[in-house]
Design a protein around this motif. Structure first.
Motif, PDB file in Angstrom:
ATOM      1  N   LYS A 136      73.057  58.978  17.295  1.00 26.30           N
ATOM      2  CA  LYS A 136      74.335  58.433  18.151  1.00 26.30           C
ATOM      3  C   LYS A 136      73.966  58.397  19.468  1.00 26.30           C
ATOM      4  CE  LYS A 136      77.192  57.684  14.959  1.00 26.30           C
ATOM      5  NZ  LYS A 136      77.967  56.157  14.786  1.00 26.30           N
ATOM      6  N   PHE A 137      72.794  58.895  19.881  1.00 30.90           N
ATOM      7  CA  PHE A 137      72.365  58.888  21.394  1.00 30.90           C
ATOM      8  C   PHE A 137      71.012  58.052  21.619  1.00 30.90           C
ATOM      9  CE2 PHE A 137      75.411  62.367  20.994  1.00 30.90           C
ATOM     10  CZ  PHE A 137      76.180  62.219  22.067  1.00 30.90           C
ATOM     11  N   ARG A 138      71.143  57.512  22.646  1.00 21.95           N
ATOM     12  CA  ARG A 138      69.875  56.568  23.038  1.00 21.95           C
ATOM     13  C   ARG A 138      69.283  57.494  24.133  1.00 21.95           C
ATOM     14  NH1 ARG A 138      70.817  55.494  18.872  1.00 21.95           N
ATOM     15  NH2 ARG A 138      71.476  53.724  17.861  1.00 21.95           N
ATOM     16  N   PHE A 139      67.908  57.712  23.714  1.00 22.97           N
ATOM     17  CA  PHE A 139      67.187  58.631  25.143  1.00 22.97           C
ATOM     18  C   PHE A 139      65.718  58.173  24.799  1.00 22.97           C
ATOM     19  CE2 PHE A 139      67.922  61.459  21.606  1.00 22.97           C
ATOM     20  CZ  PHE A 139      66.794  61.948  21.455  1.00 22.97           C
ATOM     21  N   LYS A 140      64.959  58.642  26.039  1.00 18.09           N
ATOM     22  CA  LYS A 140      63.621  58.230  26.204  1.00 18.09           C
ATOM     23  C   LYS A 140      62.746  59.381  24.992  1.00 18.09           C
ATOM     24  CE  LYS A 140      63.060  56.136  30.589  1.00 18.09           C
ATOM     25  NZ  LYS A 140      62.309  56.156  32.028  1.00 18.09           N
ATOM     26  N   GLY A 141      61.917  58.703  24.221  1.00 11.75           N
ATOM     27  CA  GLY A 141      61.403  59.810  23.200  1.00 11.75           C
ATOM     28  C   GLY A 141      61.986  59.773  22.205  1.00 11.75           C
ATOM     29  N   ASN A 142      63.161  59.155  21.631  1.00 15.01           N
ATOM     30  CA  ASN A 142      63.964  59.156  20.411  1.00 15.01           C
ATOM     31  C   ASN A 142      63.245  58.936  19.283  1.00 15.01           C
ATOM     32  OD1 ASN A 142      65.748  58.444  18.263  1.00 15.01           O
ATOM     33  ND2 ASN A 142      67.554  58.679  19.678  1.00 15.01           N
ATOM     34  N   LYS A 143      62.487  57.854  19.078  1.00 14.86           N
ATOM     35  CA  LYS A 143      61.821  57.641  17.969  1.00 14.86           C
ATOM     36  C   LYS A 143      60.599  58.167  17.681  1.00 14.86           C
ATOM     37  CE  LYS A 143      63.298  52.633  18.030  1.00 14.86           C
ATOM     38  NZ  LYS A 143      62.957  51.178  18.176  1.00 14.86           N
ATOM     39  N   PHE A 144      59.980  58.831  18.808  1.00 12.96           N
ATOM     40  CA  PHE A 144      58.769  59.464  18.808  1.00 12.96           C
ATOM     41  C   PHE A 144      59.064  60.905  18.225  1.00 12.96           C
ATOM     42  CE2 PHE A 144      55.598  62.779  20.601  1.00 12.96           C
ATOM     43  CZ  PHE A 144      54.673  62.449  20.113  1.00 12.96           C
ATOM     44  N   LEU A 145      60.350  61.460  18.726  1.00 12.21           N
ATOM     45  CA  LEU A 145      60.677  62.661  18.301  1.00 12.21           C
ATOM     46  C   LEU A 145      61.000  62.651  16.810  1.00 12.21           C
ATOM     47  CD1 LEU A 145      62.561  64.095  21.239  1.00 12.21           C
ATOM     48  CD2 LEU A 145      60.383  64.783  20.556  1.00 12.21           C
ATOM     49  N   PHE A 146      62.029  61.553  16.458  1.00 13.28           N
ATOM     50  CA  PHE A 146      62.326  61.323  14.983  1.00 13.28           C
ATOM     51  C   PHE A 146      60.946  61.310  14.043  1.00 13.28           C
ATOM     52  CE2 PHE A 146      63.902  59.045  11.298  1.00 13.28           C
ATOM     53  CZ  PHE A 146      64.727  60.010  10.933  1.00 13.28           C
ATOM     54  N   LEU A 147      59.966  60.616  14.516  1.00 10.59           N
ATOM     55  CA  LEU A 147      58.517  60.304  14.073  1.00 10.59           C
ATOM     56  C   LEU A 147      57.998  61.927  13.742  1.00 10.59           C
ATOM     57  CD1 LEU A 147      56.187  58.910  12.677  1.00 10.59           C
ATOM     58  CD2 LEU A 147      55.408  58.732  14.776  1.00 10.59           C
ATOM     59  N   LEU A 148      58.106  62.662  14.732  1.00 13.13           N
ATOM     60  CA  LEU A 148      57.689  64.190  14.281  1.00 13.13           C
ATOM     61  C   LEU A 148      58.373  64.815  13.300  1.00 13.13           C
ATOM     62  CD1 LEU A 148      56.937  65.441  18.000  1.00 13.13           C
ATOM     63  CD2 LEU A 148      55.437  64.510  16.471  1.00 13.13           C
ATOM     64  N   VAL A 149      59.890  64.594  13.065  1.00 15.55           N
ATOM     65  CA  VAL A 149      60.657  65.169  11.935  1.00 15.55           C
ATOM     66  C   VAL A 149      60.282  64.422  10.867  1.00 15.55           C
ATOM     67  CG1 VAL A 149      62.881  65.314  11.219  1.00 15.55           C
ATOM     68  CG2 VAL A 149      62.671  65.465  13.745  1.00 15.55           C
ATOM     69  N   ILE A 150      59.962  63.476  10.783  1.00 15.97           N
ATOM     70  CA  ILE A 150      59.221  62.851   9.459  1.00 15.97           C
ATOM     71  C   ILE A 150      57.959  63.444   8.994  1.00 15.97           C
ATOM     72  CG2 ILE A 150      58.646  60.895   8.222  1.00 15.97           C
ATOM     73  CD1 ILE A 150      61.553  60.851   8.760  1.00 15.97           C
ATOM     74  N   LEU A 151      57.198  63.761  10.086  1.00 14.54           N
ATOM     75  CA  LEU A 151      56.018  64.357   9.892  1.00 14.54           C
ATOM     76  C   LEU A 151      55.997  65.650   9.224  1.00 14.54           C
ATOM     77  CD1 LEU A 151      53.534  63.438  12.886  1.00 14.54           C
ATOM     78  CD2 LEU A 151      53.628  62.590  10.596  1.00 14.54           C
ATOM     79  N   THR A 152      57.111  66.450   9.430  1.00 13.95           N
ATOM     80  CA  THR A 152      57.122  67.754   8.978  1.00 13.95           C
ATOM     81  C   THR A 152      57.524  67.553   7.270  1.00 13.95           C
ATOM     82  OG1 THR A 152      59.652  67.652   9.298  1.00 13.95           O
ATOM     83  CG2 THR A 152      58.367  68.506  11.069  1.00 13.95           C
ATOM     84  N   MET A 153      57.875  66.397   6.971  1.00 14.53           N
ATOM     85  CA  MET A 153      58.035  66.199   5.549  1.00 14.53           C
ATOM     86  C   MET A 153      56.716  65.964   4.661  1.00 14.53           C
ATOM     87  SD  MET A 153      61.479  63.884   5.780  1.00 14.53           S
ATOM     88  CE  MET A 153      61.479  63.280   4.273  1.00 14.53           C
TER      89      MET A 153
END
Length: 349
Positions: A136-153
């Motif tokens: 729900k929030f748009r901020f710089k680095g949102n997609k990059f941080l979510f990519l890191l979350v996916i990498l944990t999988m």
């Protein structure tokens, strides 16, 4: 201008007339019209083959459980008797009895329940908070941080084994304890291994086992929540956290229950983190630790090696059934919420 062809509509009076005329014919004529048709024959053949297919699939899935349950009430003589398949000639509950008594089943049940419940609650709440921020929030680095979350999988946890072990064996927050050691205060680090604290810290930081999957599921769910609900709350004077706790969380209860069940189940049978973080200390007995042959059930050398191996496997499978039993009870009560949560998560087509 193209003319659209529409199917003729059948009026209600016409349907009633057809029904009355059908009822007036003889029973044999009605039977022929209803059952002696190619359409009915095709549907019957299709349903028959579908039934056979489902029976076959169910047998493949359920048979291993039936075999384990059958073997759990067999005596050593039944296990070694080649004529005994699923029905024991001399059934006994000794396997359950000695696993519960000698393998400290109830102590393991209590320790694992406390650990799994605490970790699951922490992971569910923290992952909800993180996923809501991504959705729900748009901020710089949102997609990059979510990519890191996916990498944990994607990254195998065995790759991080040594570094995690050393991190918690010599725990230091931003070098603060090392700085204090230089000025003569403290020992420079805190030893957190051989405690449950690392597991709680990983859960509270949303970096525990499978937390990437939980965040992804919850993010997909929160993205489907209408923004108008939040906008209405903001207009009424609610802040971000009040909106999250009073509007978003009540809406996401089925999804939260799903995540909680996943977290609880994986922690229930985990032996990677517990073996990793309990090194050289008194490890509390947990559910995976009861998978062993009690001394009362150990066969002596008078039995053939294959018989000993088969009976050992049967006893360990019985311990596995005892481990699964609490999870099956929880699933029976939460099945509806689990299905709803998976449907709303967006991970199924």
């Amino acid at each position: 201008m193209n003319e659209q062809t529409t199917a003729p509509k059948i009026k209600k009076e016409t349907k009633n007339k057809i029904r009355v005329e059908f009822d007036r014919v003889s029973g044999w004529e009605r039977f022929k019209l209803k059952y002696l048709t190619f359409r009915f024959l095709g549907m019957t053949i299709f349903k028959f083959f579908r039934f056979i297919l489902l029976i076959g699939i169910s047998y493949v899935i359920i048979y291993p459980f039936i075999a384990k349950i059958a073997a759990s009430i067999m005596s050593p003589e039944d296990i070694t008797n080649v004529t005994v398949k699923l029905i024991a000639k001399s059934p006994t509950l000794d396997q359950y009895k000695y696993i519960i008594l000698e393998n400290n089943f109830f102590k393991a049940l209590w320790n694992t329940t406390v650990l799994s419940l605490t970790c699951a609650l922490l992971q569910t709440f923290i992952c909800c908070l993180v996923a809501y921020g991504f959705a729900k929030f748009r901020f710089k680095g949102n997609k990059f941080l979510f990519l890191l979350v996916i990498l944990t999988m994607v990254v195998p946890h065995g790759v991080l084994q040594f570094s995690m072990q050393q991190n918690f064996a010599y725990f230091d927050v931003l070098g603060i304890f090392g700085l204090l050691e230089k000025i003569g205060i403290g020992s420079g680090s805190i030893r957190l291994v051989n405690t449950n604290i690392p597991l709680y810290m990983l859960s509270a930081g949303a970096i525990a086992f499978k937390n990437g999957l939980y965040i992804f599921m919850l993010r997909q769910f929160f993205k489907g929540v209408p923004d108008e609900l939040e906008e209405s709350a903001y207009i009424d004077g609610s802040g971000v956290f009040r909106t999250f706790f009073t509007i978003i969380l009540p809406l996401s209860i089925p999804m939260m229950i799903t995540v909680f069940l996943f977290a609880f189940s994986w922690q229930w049978t985990d032996n990677f983190y517990t073996d990793l973080l309990y090194i050289g200390g008194d490890k509390p007995i947990l559910m995976p630790d009861i998978v062993a042959v009690p001394p009362k059930l150990a066969l002596d050398s008078s039995y053939p090696n294959k018989a000993i191996s088969d009976y050992t496997s049967a006893v360990k499978n019985t311990a596995g059934l005892l481990i699964m039993a609490p999870l099956m009870v929880i699933y029976l009560f939460c099945q509806k919420y689990l299905v709803q949560g998976i449907e709303r998560s967006g991970i199924v087509g």
